[in-house]
Enzyme design. Structure first.
Site, PDB file in Angstrom:
ATOM      1  CG  HIS A  63      -0.363  -0.023   2.548  1.00  0.00           C
ATOM      2  ND1 HIS A  63       0.562  -0.949   2.979  1.00  0.00           N
ATOM      3  CD2 HIS A  63      -0.581   0.813   3.619  1.00  0.00           C
ATOM      4  CE1 HIS A  63       0.879  -0.708   4.236  1.00  0.00           C
ATOM      5  NE2 HIS A  63       0.211   0.364   4.645  1.00  0.00           N
ATOM      6  CG  ASP A  67       4.775   2.457   7.361  1.00  0.00           C
ATOM      7  OD1 ASP A  67       3.871   2.973   6.695  1.00  0.00           O
ATOM      8  OD2 ASP A  67       4.593   1.496   8.136  1.00  0.00           O
ATOM      9  CG  HIS A 142      -3.931  -0.851   6.467  1.00  0.00           C
ATOM     10  ND1 HIS A 142      -3.838  -0.788   7.837  1.00  0.00           N
ATOM     11  CD2 HIS A 142      -2.926  -0.072   5.992  1.00  0.00           C
ATOM     12  CE1 HIS A 142      -2.829   0.005   8.155  1.00  0.00           C
ATOM     13  NE2 HIS A 142      -2.266   0.453   7.058  1.00  0.00           N
TER      14      HIS A 142
HETATM   15 ZN   LIG Z   1       2.886   0.115   7.989  1.00  0.00          ZN
HETATM   16 ZN   LIG Z   2      -0.192   1.139   6.660  1.00  0.00          ZN
END
Ligand SMILES: [Zn+2]
Ligand SMILES: [Zn+2]
Length: 322
Positions: A63, A67, A142
């Site tokens: 995604h 990060d 998510h």
């Molecule tokens: Zn993450």
């Molecule tokens: Zn994430």
């Protein structure tokens, strides 16, 4: 069999620690290199792991949270500097190509980028394949559109059985090679020998699933079904389960539940919140549900073949709850 090695390069959630980096996992297969996620600093972790970035043939992003992909522009710039010329496949959510194109200098990329973008609403599919393996993607659960991946080595033909060959009088080396390649041969006396007459049972290929960032979900369970090695996020311990629900993450215990429900052989936990400098508490909680659990160690090499202890009594999958 190709030798498969998994090397976690970054096991941190959104806040890094001095010795814990952003998400990335390298998969080596018979000298080939795939990368799952590419958090900031991944190219330095590749160097520390002794892995050559120009060998990466395909990169799979889960995604577009920073990060998990902020290391990609830097990695591409370095590849350009060293004269990389081979096309690089980039698989990830829709929007990836536009994000990269918006960066100054990216239009001068000296090698082709082959984008495989997955739209929100994508159900399931093979997103990359070779003669030897496939990579399947499925949506996860998510806070933004996220996909997980499963690397699956194709089933390999069984070995030739020397007794059967002797019995049928197959001695010619060219015939042996043809049989091994799956073709029937005709012997000098006119008899036909088929591969199945002289070949042992086929061997299942090794498998690896990469499931992050997500709540425990159907997509994760399906990617992990019967898998040799499951890398699943375990951002929080049970004490912070509310935070996990709020932020679209899993607790270690929930990750273990996915491994158990899917009948995975072995579980590696990753994507640790900075509140756990030592992930021992997460491993302990997970093991109450799924014994064969470890915390992924950065730069450590894991082999999906290392399942001897489990082969005798493979875990029984629960009835899938879809
Ligand atoms: Zn993450
Ligand atoms: Zn994430």
């Amino acid at each position: 069999m190709g030798t498969t090695t998994l090397i976690p390069l970054g096991t941190s959630a959104a806040l890094p620690l001095r010795n814990r980096h952003f998400s990335a996992v390298a998969l080596q297969w018979a000298g080939r290199l795939l990368l799952f996620d590419c958090g900031e600093g991944t190219q330095f972790q590749l160097l520390r792991a002794g892995l050559k970035a120009p060998r990466i043939e395909a990169l799979f992003l889960t995604h577009l949270h920073g990060d998990h992909w902020y290391g990609l522009p830097g990695l591409l710039a370095t590849l350009g500097m060293v004269g990389h010329a081979r096309p690089l496949t980039l698989v990830g959510p829709h929007g990836l190509a536009a994000c990269l194109a918006a960066l100054p200098g990216m239009d001068a990329q000296p090698f082709p980028l082959l984008f495989v973008e997955l739209d929100e609403g994508f159900g399931q599919g093979i997103v990359y394949e070779t003669a030897a393996f496939t990579v399947e993607a499925r949506p996860l659960a998510h806070t933004v559109f996220t996909v997980g991946y499963r690397f699956q080595e194709r089933t390999r033909p069984g070995n030739l059985i020397p007794d059967a060959l002797r019995h049928l009088g197959v001695t010619d080396y060219a015939h042996l090679r043809q049989l091994k390649a799956g073709h029937a041969v005709t012997l000098p006396d006119g008899r036909t020998v088929r591969p199945q007459d002289v070949t042992g049972p086929s061997k299942p290929g090794v498998s690896f699933a990469y499931v992050t960032d997500t709540r425990p979900c159907e997509g994760g369970r399906l990617l992990a079904r019967g898998v040799d090695l499951l890398y699943h996020e375990a951002t929080f311990a049970e004490a912070h389960r509310d935070r996990a629900v709020e932020t679209g993450h899993s607790t270690a215990r929930e990750a273990a539940g996915v491994a158990r429900a899917a009948g995975a052989r072995r579980l590696l936990l990753g994507h640790f919140s900075a509140r756990y400098p030592d992930p021992a508490v997460l491993v302990a909680e997970a093991r109450t549900v799924f014994q064969n659990t470890e915390a992924a160690m950065e730069l450590e090499a894991y082999s999906p073949h290392e399942n001897e202890e489990d082969v005798a009594s493979p875990p029984q999958p629960d009835t899938p709850r879809l």
